[in-house]
Every structure is written in C-alpha cells, then in structure tokens.
Design an enzyme around this catalytic site. Structure first.
Site, short mmCIF file in Angstrom:
data_model
loop_
_atom_site.label_atom_id
_atom_site.label_comp_id
_atom_site.label_asym_id
_atom_site.label_seq_id
_atom_site.Cartn_x
_atom_site.Cartn_y
_atom_site.Cartn_z
N GLY A 323 14.79 25.00 -15.74
CA GLY A 323 14.06 24.80 -14.49
C GLY A 323 12.96 23.75 -14.67
O GLY A 323 12.72 22.93 -13.79
N TRP A 326 14.56 20.41 -14.79
CA TRP A 326 15.02 20.01 -13.46
C TRP A 326 13.94 19.17 -12.75
O TRP A 326 14.24 18.25 -12.01
CB TRP A 326 15.35 21.25 -12.62
CG TRP A 326 15.67 20.94 -11.19
CD1 TRP A 326 16.91 20.62 -10.69
CD2 TRP A 326 14.77 20.93 -10.08
NE1 TRP A 326 16.82 20.41 -9.33
CE2 TRP A 326 15.52 20.59 -8.93
CE3 TRP A 326 13.42 21.17 -9.93
CZ2 TRP A 326 14.96 20.48 -7.66
CZ3 TRP A 326 12.84 21.08 -8.68
CH2 TRP A 326 13.61 20.73 -7.55
N HIS A 327 12.68 19.51 -13.02
CA HIS A 327 11.60 18.80 -12.34
C HIS A 327 11.47 17.36 -12.81
O HIS A 327 10.94 16.52 -12.07
CB HIS A 327 10.26 19.52 -12.56
CG HIS A 327 10.12 20.75 -11.71
ND1 HIS A 327 10.65 21.96 -12.08
CD2 HIS A 327 9.53 20.94 -10.51
CE1 HIS A 327 10.39 22.85 -11.13
NE2 HIS A 327 9.72 22.26 -10.16
N GLY A 328 11.90 17.08 -13.99
CA GLY A 328 11.79 15.70 -14.46
C GLY A 328 12.21 15.60 -15.90
O GLY A 328 12.17 16.59 -16.64
N PHE A 509 11.09 14.42 -7.88
CA PHE A 509 11.85 15.34 -8.72
C PHE A 509 13.32 15.40 -8.33
O PHE A 509 13.73 14.85 -7.37
CB PHE A 509 11.25 16.75 -8.65
CG PHE A 509 9.80 16.77 -9.06
CD1 PHE A 509 9.35 15.97 -10.10
CD2 PHE A 509 8.88 17.53 -8.38
CE1 PHE A 509 8.03 15.96 -10.47
CE2 PHE A 509 7.55 17.55 -8.75
CZ PHE A 509 7.12 16.76 -9.79
#
Lengths: 509, 512
Positions: A323, A326-328, A509
């Site tokens: 997770g 996933w943001h970066g 993102f």
C-alpha cells in the site's frame, strides 16, 4: 483539468451537465452514459492527448478480457484472470516503477542503464485498481451483467477518475441505470454544488494555507547543513499533517458533490481519521476506498487472518508495505507503509494482550485512556507523514537526500537539536499559523465530517447520520434557504480566493 | 431502486430550482465581496493600475509588478500560450536562442538587437533560470517551433533534469494557465485603457509609477530592471578544462543528440554558444559541435566582470555581446548557406560480415612499459574466436607501445591507428600517435581518449604529421590503475599526402 480551475468549474461541468441531460432526455440512459464517457475522456486527456490511448486501450482490453473470463471454466478461467490482473499490474508497474527499479539496480550493481525516465500518467494508480477488482470479481462470478458503456463509465467517470475514491463496480454501475442518473434535478445540483463548494473550501483555504507553512520547512530540511529546531520541525510536520488531510478529504468531497450533480452517489473516502484512538481505526477512516481494496483484494487474497497469528501479521505487514509502494515509487513510501504495517501489528497484538488483562480492559473504557490512545495514535501518524512528505517531494523532482531530510526532521522533532531557542521559536510563529493550527485541530477533532453534515440528504454511497459539533450542536445540512446561503458563501470564497498552491497531492500517486 | 442510489422518490426540499437560483445569487454577491476582500484572479484588473505602463509602447509584456505575484510568468506565459503575440513571434522567428539565466542577461543587449536587425533576421530569446535542455525541448514540442537557426547555450545540455521552475508548468499546467490568462487579460485591459483616449480610464489605469518587469513579446529580450543585480565588478574565475574533454563529452553528447535531433529541427541550422562564466568549457563545446554537426561560437575574454562571479552585469553584457556577434557572424553566414545541420550519430552495430576487422591481434609483441602487461588469447572476440588480447593496466597511465621503424614519416603523411576495444567496466583508454626515432625533430603527438564499454567498438585515431620524422610510435594505456581492457584486430595505416606537400625541411642542428 483540475477541479479548482475556472475552465472546469464554469465551463466543463455546466456543459457536461447540460449535454448529459439532453442525451438522457432524447437518448435515454445509454445516450447519457455515452456523453459522460466522452466528457470524462476529454477531461482526462485535456493536457495530453496521448493519455486517451492509454485509458482507452486499458478499458477496451479489460472489457474484452473479462468477456473471455466470464464464460470460461476451470484452468482457462483462472489463467485468463491471471492474465487480466497481470496486464493491469504490468501497466502500472511500467509507468510507476520502472525508474525506481533501474535506479535501485544501478545503485546495487553499479551498472549504468541507458533508460529514459518515464512520466507517470495521472490517475493510473486509481483506475488500474478498479479494473483489477473487476477482473477478480468476474472470476468469482460476482459480475452478473456486462455492458461496455457502463463499464467504460465506471472506469472513466471524471469525478473519481484522477484521485479516487477507488469505486467498486458493485457500488456504481447499477447507479448508471437509475432514474435520476444524468437528469437535471435542481435538488441534486443544489446539494452537489454545496458539497463541491465545501470540498473546494477545504482544499483552498485550509490545505493550501497549511502548505504555505509545511513546504518551506520540508524544502529546507533536505539540506544536510540545515539546523532544524524543535518548534520548526513540529510546525512543518503538523502543517503537513493537516495539509494532506484537508487536501485529500477536500478532493474526495468535491468528487462526491460532482457525482451527486449527475445523480450518482460516490463512496465516502474520509471519515474524520484524526479522531481515531488507534491505528486500526485510523485505517478504517483514512482513504477508506483504498483500505477496502487492499483488504478485499490483497490482504484476504493472501489468506487474511485465516492462517494463524504469524501469517496474519505477515499479511498485514505485506499489505501495508505494498500500500505504501502504491503511493509512489521510492523508499520513503515503503518505509511509510512498513511503519503503518508495524503500527497495525503492534495494535492488534496489544488488543489481544489487553483482552487478557481484566484491569486494562476496564481502563480501556475510561476517558483518560482514550485521550492517551488518541495522542499516541496522532503522533504515530504525524511521524509517518514525515516519510511520506519527503517521499512525495522526491517524486516531484526536488533535490536533496531522502535519508538526510527524514533524519534531520525526525531528530529535530525528538529534540535532538536542543531546546535553547524554544522560546524565541515559539514567539516567532505568526498569529495566522496559530489560528490555522487551532482551526485544523478543531475541525478535524470536533466537527462532523462531510458524510455526517450531508447525511440528511444521503450524500454518500454509505449512509451516515448527522453528528454534533464538539458534542453540542448538531451540524446537519438541510436544503433550506439559510443553508443555501451559507454554502453559497463558502463556495464563493473557495472559488474566488487565490491560493498560491493549487495542485492536489494525490494527483501524483 | 436500491437504497444506495440517489432516490428519485425522496424529496428533500421544495422549490429546489428557486433555492439553486438563490445559491447562485448569494454566490455572485459573496464572490464579488471575496474578490474585493482577498487576492483573486480578478484582483489583477485593478491592482495593475499601480504599475507603470511604459513598456507596452515598446511591444513588451509585463512579467511582474509589485503587488502582483505571478510565478513563472516570464517564460510560462509563452510556454502555456497566454502571451499569444510572443508565441506567434516564437513560431515565426528565424533564430531562437535557448539558454539559461546567463542567456537572459547577456543576450538582452542593444548590440545583439542591432546585430540581428543588420542581418535581417528575426530572433527570440527563450531562456529560463537554471534551465536544462529539457525545458527547451518541452517548449519546442508544445509550440511546434521550427526556427531556421537554433542557438543553444551549451550549458543547458549539461543535464536533462527539467528543473523545479519549469517542471511545475509541464506537469501542472492547470495550476498556472488560468492565473496567466487573467494577468494577460489585465495587461490587455491596461494597454487598451492607456490607448483608448478616454480620460477617466487613462487617469485610472495609466498613472501608475510602480516599476514593472518587462519582456519583449517580439524578441523575448528581458528588461534589465527585472534581471539585473547591482554591479559588483567581480571577475570570473575560469574553469580549468581538461583537453580533450572526452569523459565530459560522452556524458553530454546524448543530451545534445536528443535536443538537436528534435524532429522539428530537421531543417534547422545549429549554433552552440557559451556566455563566459565559470561554467564555460569551450573545448567541450567544440568537441560537441564536431560530433553533432553544429557550429560552435565562443568569444574568449579574461577580464569580464560579474555581479555574482557568474552572471555578467549590464555594461559587461553589452561589451560581451559586441564581441560575441563578431564571432557569431561567420557561423550565421554558414547557416544561411546551408551549413550547421544536425548530424545524427552513426550507430555501430557489429556485424562480422561487414566489420572492419582487417587487422592483427598481437598486442603481446608490443613493448610493455612498467605497470602494463598483455595476456594473450584470453578473451572472446566479437567473431567468437578466442583471439582477443587482455591488456592489464596495473599502474594508471602505463603505456603499451609499438614503434613503426620501417615506414619513415613524410610531412603531410597521415598515420591512422584503429582497432576494436572493450572492457568489462567503463574504462578510459588513451591512444596516442607520437613521432619517434628522431630526437632532433620537433615533437609531434596527438592524443585521444575513449570511454570503453562492455560492447566491442572500433576506435580510431589519426594524425597528419607536419614534419619529416624517422618513425612513428603508437601507444595505448588506460586509467585508473588496476584496470583492464580487451584489444582485437588493430591496424595502423600510413597514408601518404594526396598532393605533393610543400617542402618543409626538418630543423637540423647547427653543426650539420
């Protein structure tokens, strides 16, 4: 196109509403869907026509693949689903993680790769997840009806396309066939613009003002020579804590308002996360649609809590690390995810321990316990945001070192720089900052959230009842003339106030 | 109908249409109040009255004015198309000058303006603070610029990072476009008001005395009030440049190839220039220009003064540009004659059937000085014969030599040495051709550095001798120490002068 641009507010939205309503009147639901798909694709590719091929290709291929999965049986069905999910993840991986991969391989092996930096197409992280869910649910036979237009609109519906909420097909596709979809109903538009205005207010007045305090602190922190004081470090980290909340919650609120104008209810994405008294609760209130996706399609798919304690905690940790990623694509997001994973594991372990100790279980119900729990949770979240913010800055091309920056900030927050200038630093903080900080805490902790304020008119997909501000007065929107005037003033200030920062954080993102 | 959709059967309010109208009315009234009370896009329309409007008469546009803060407007308004005149001029300019902060200052001079006018060429300066070629590339692509002559500050080719100032414009255009459009509209209003002949408007809009920053919409020339700092008369400390600049060249060449090779420039002539500064590397510029077919222009100075040891101050910019245009002139003439076209790199793909492999692999017969040795038949050669030599350099710079005694050197004769070389890790090889066997003749030598990679490539060095010598020496080495590389199928050719060389006697000692 940004939600806060005049082109969007005064041109795109009214025109799209009008065209959709006309199509709905003369060509029914399918006509309205077609217009909305076209408008959404225009919205998406407004600044880069090449994006049209990307999202168009993604939609068509996913729809065709799920068309093959649907009637298939046995291993063929399984492998087609693997192919569908794999293609989606490969696309996301290519755009989001190629640079990161080569940078790290280069750093480890010393090899010099001649690769061109790949720009991340906006929104890809969001619509990829929606389509992964659709593929998986097709495999699980949860998809009963298929229709290309509805599917395309589910993926591309512009209010949620760029930065969420990550909608589930089960929540939204059925709404495209409802009576109200696409029709001009003054009531929906009144409620929709009120919600939209509130979201814009949150973004421009609060998030952008907090950005004005957070950005200079984080910009200076990556210089290893910077001597950061305790007060400055907390000013920066608290400002960012509120910036990201008002920014992302503001965007999600605007999305809900826009959806309502078209007769569609979007799911709530934020439910007063900073009121949480533990991390488990925080993740039930923060970016709810992402948490739900990760829970349903990653954590449970890995076995969830069905395979013993150790495996459950491993699954939890892995889910949060992914997770974070996933943001970066940089290590700070991995650390951020790992930190939250660790928080969750500790939280679960502690809960198990408390249940076994009767005194603690009793204490847990006291106000004092709750205050301490809230404080620990809030501080843990703030610390994690330091990693997140510096990771975000590095994605946007800021120079400096992640390690130096994070280290400087955190050590200053924990008093490594000493307190000799504490009094002077406090005195140097301007009144406006104090006012915003107090307002930030008051709104985040004392006020009802958007879903509660607009609970009366059933604003979000999940229905929430009204709530009291500071436990005293019920703040509940009613489409009467007083509320209309209040919301119009809020919207007007938000629309015409010129803020120095205008992009939304989650677009990156 | 499920409970989770917008339920058509529930009515939350009566007379919603009327309330929406009320919403709009309050919205407009509150909007007007907030526009007056706070800074807003619309505020420019009256704040601009405080700004001195004198620049419009010169065809300039305002880039900034006290009280109106519009970040990145000076170049962003062209990039995002808000300054339509400037965009139009950029599209029709004969010459576009791409550069950085030094270009902004040193090209914004009368000497430059007069020069281009005298040549009958229209020009536009597109310079961005801290620019790399990436910002220029984005601009060329977005606006579709196709100038006849592209002048590129070699410094912007040093890196491909877009830079913080420009990247925001590229990735978040919405953040700026509306802001720029409103500022542009406010300027148009002020300009129109000042030319309208309507007294009331003129009194309101045209009496402002706050100095504004200006930039020419025609040439992109910056008003010095905007960019200049107080003169401090600081001398430039020149950079010590390695010659030849092989390693720098290999790092920067891909950027030059990418920018100059832009498809919009397929009919353009390329000039590479430098504004003198501590970053100037004229040898690098010349080598780069040779590689890509551009025309290099550099004007040496040793007494230029700056205000910050980097940027020329205003009088020095004038002095610099007066001298610079004299050196620029022959280059532009060549451009107008069809020269300076971009030469794409020749991509060498090894093909055993066509490769130039007519040579020998006998480096073990060469003379190894201390610190270098040859391991025979160690490595696989590109044609899969195990015949390549591995040359191990224990001491940086230790030389492996071959003296060609059987072929006397005549003036005008060219000696060419070439061979296939590669290395496991990037290794810098130096090849040298030196006159030998005749201590009395003047020393003639020629060096070249090659960055060897894991891919076998043919490298070549040649030198045309000016004097007669008894023999020539070819030597190779590599650095750093404790490194190695592979050599295969080298060939040394002696090419006599094509025409009878002018007779040049070798200097002789007085007693002969």
């Amino acid at each position: 196109m940004l939600f806060n641009s005049y082109t969007f507010i005064f041109l795109f939205v009214p025109l799209t509403l009008l065209l959709t309503a006309l199509a709905r009147r003369f060509a029914g639901v399918r006509g309205a869907s077609a217009i909305l798909v076209a408008a959404s694709l225009f919205f998406y590719a407004y600044h880069d026509i090449r994006l049209l091929a990307l999202i168009g290709g993604s939609i068509v291929i996913n729809y065709l693949l799920t068309g093959l999965i649907s009637p298939a049986e046995g291993r063929k069905r399984y492998w087609l689903t693997v192919l569908g999910v794999g293609l989606n993840l490969a696309l996301l991986g290519y755009f989001k993680y190629t640079n990161f991969f080569f940078e790290n391989v280069s750093a480890i092996t010393g090899a010099d790769f001649d690769f061109k930096r790949i720009a991340l197409p906006i929104g890809i992280s969001f619509y990829t997840f929606q389509q992964v869910a659709y593929n998986t649910d097709t495999y699980s036979r949860k998809i009963k009806e298929r229709d290309f237009l509805s599917y395309a609109l589910f993926v591309a519906f512009f209010p949620q396309l760029i930065a969420g909420p990550i909608v589930h097909h089960g929540q939204i596709i059925k709404q495209f066939a409802s009576d109200t979809f696409g029709r001009i109903r003054w009531e929906n538009i009144l409620i929709g613009v009120s919600i939209f205005g509130l979201g814009l207010f949150s973004k421009k007045i609060f998030a952008d003002s907090f950005a004005g305090y957070a950005t200079p602190v984080f910009a200076s922190v990556r210089d290893p020579e910077t001597a950061m004081s305790f007060v400055t470090a907390w000013k920066g980290s608290l400002s960012y804590t509120f910036q990201i909340y008002f920014d992302f919650a503001g965007y999600s609120t605007m999305a809900v308002g826009l959806g309502r104008m078209f007769g569609v209810k979007l799911p709530v994405n934020f439910f007063s996360p900073y009121k949480s008294t533990n991390i488990i609760e925080f993740w039930r209130r923060w970016h709810i649609t992402l948490s739900t996706f990760l829970r349903d399609y990653l954590y449970i798919a890995m076995g969830g809590n069905r395979k013993g304690k150790a495996r459950r905690w491993f699954n939890l940790m892995a889910t949060m690390v992914l997770g974070g990623l996933w943001h970066g694509a940089n290590w700070n997001f991995v650390i951020w995810g790992t930190l939250h994973g660790a928080y969750l594991v500790i939280n679960h372990a502690f809960n198990m321990f408390v249940k076994k100790v009767a005194v603690l279980a009793a204490l847990q119900k006291t106000v004092g316990w709750k205050i301490i729990s809230w404080f620990i949770t809030f501080i843990a979240v703030v610390i994690a945001w330091v990693f997140f913010k510096i990771g975000t800055d590095m994605l946007s091309g800021s120079s400096g070192s992640i390690v130096d920056g994070t280290g400087t900030m955190l050590s200053a927050m924990f008093g490594a720089g000493g307190f000799s200038t504490f009094g002077d630093d406090i005195a140097a903080l301007d009144l406006k900052f104090w006012l915003f900080l107090i307002a930030g805490f008051a709104i985040a902790l004392g006020m009802p959230n958007m879903a509660q304020i607009f609970g009366n008119v059933r604003a979000t997909y999940e229905e929430h009842g009204p709530s009291k501000a500071f436990g005293l007065i019920t703040v509940s929107y009613r489409p009467n003339i007083i509320w209309t005037a209040i919301m119009a003033i809020i919207a007007a200030i938000a629309v015409f106030y010129l803020s120095p920062t205008t992009e939304f954080l989650y677009w990156a993102f | 109908m499920t409970e989770n959709t917008v339920d058509n059967t529930i009515q939350y309010s009566k007379a919603s249409g009327f309330k929406l109208l009320a919403f709009l009315c309050v919205f407009l009234i509150a909007g007007v109040v907030s526009i007056i009370k706070f800074d807003s896009y619309f505020t420019d329309f009256w704040k601009i009255r405080k700004c001195n409007p004198e620049g419009y008469a010169r065809g300039d546009f305002m880039t900034a004015c006290a009280g109106i803060k519009v970040d990145r407007y000076a170049f962003g308004s062209i990039y995002l198309g808000s300054q339509k005149n400037a965009v139009k001029n950029a599209k029709t300019a004969d010459v576009i000058i791409f550069g950085n902060s030094r270009t902004m200052r040193s090209f914004s001079t009368d000497a430059m303006d007069s020069y281009f006018k005298s040549k009958g060429l229209t020009y536009l300066i597109f310079a961005v603070e801290g620019a790399s070629f990436a910002s220029a590339q984005h601009t060329v692509d977005k606006l579709g610029l196709k100038p006849k002559i592209v002048m590129t500050n070699t410094e912007i080719l040093y890196t491909d990072v877009v830079g913080a100032a420009f990247s925001d414009l590229v990735y978040f255009p919405d953040k700026y476009k509306t802001r720029f459009d409103f500022f542009h509209a406010a300027q148009s209003l002020q300009k129109w008001a000042c030319q309208s002949g309507i007294k009331t408007l003129e009194n309101y809009y045209c009496k402002g005395r706050t100095n504004a920053g200006w930039r020419s919409a025609v040439t992109g020339r910056f008003d010095w009030e905007l960019v200049a700092e107080p003169e401090k008369n600081l001398l430039i400390t020149p950079r010590t440049e390695k010659n030849p600049p092989t390693s720098r060249l290999s790092a920067i060449l891909p950027n030059a190839e990418e920018f100059l090779g832009n498809s919009n420039f397929k009919d353009s002539c390329h000039v590479l220039y430098m504004v003198n500064s501590p970053n100037s590397e004229p040898n690098l510029q010349t080598a780069l220009a040779d590689e890509v077919g551009a025309l290099p222009v550099y004007t040496p100075f040793n007494d230029l003064k700056t205000y910050d040891k980097s940027h020329l101050d205003r009088p020095e910019s004038e002095r610099w540009s007066q001298a610079f245009v004299k050196d620029l002139d022959p280059a532009l003439d060549k451009c107008l004659e069809g020269g300076g076209r971009y030469t794409p790199p020749v991509i060498e793909v090894f093909d055993i059937a066509t490769a130039d492999i007519d040579g020998k692999t006998d480096f073990e017969t060469w003379r190894a000085r201390e610190g270098i040795k040859v391991l025979d038949s160690f490595a696989e050669s590109p044609d899969d014969n195990k015949t390549a030599d591995k040359i191990v350099v224990e001491k940086a710079g230790a030389r492996l030599q071959k003296i060609y005694r059987e072929t006397p050197i005549k003036a005008g004769m060219t000696v060419r040495f070439g061979g296939w070389f590669w290395a496991d890790e990037d290794t810098r090889m130096r090849a040298q051709i030196v006159r030998s066997c005749s201590a009395a003749t003047p020393v003639e030598q020629f060096n070249m550095f090659f960055m060897l990679s894991s891919e076998p490539k043919r490298y070549e060095i040649s030198h045309t001798f000016e004097y007669d010598h008894d023999c020539a020496l070819v030597q190779i080495t590599a650095s750093p120490g404790n490194t190695s590389f592979y050599g295969w199928r080298y060939r040394t050719e002696f090419k006599p002068p094509e025409t009878t060389p002018e007779l040049r006697l070798s200097p002789t000692s007085p007693d002969k």
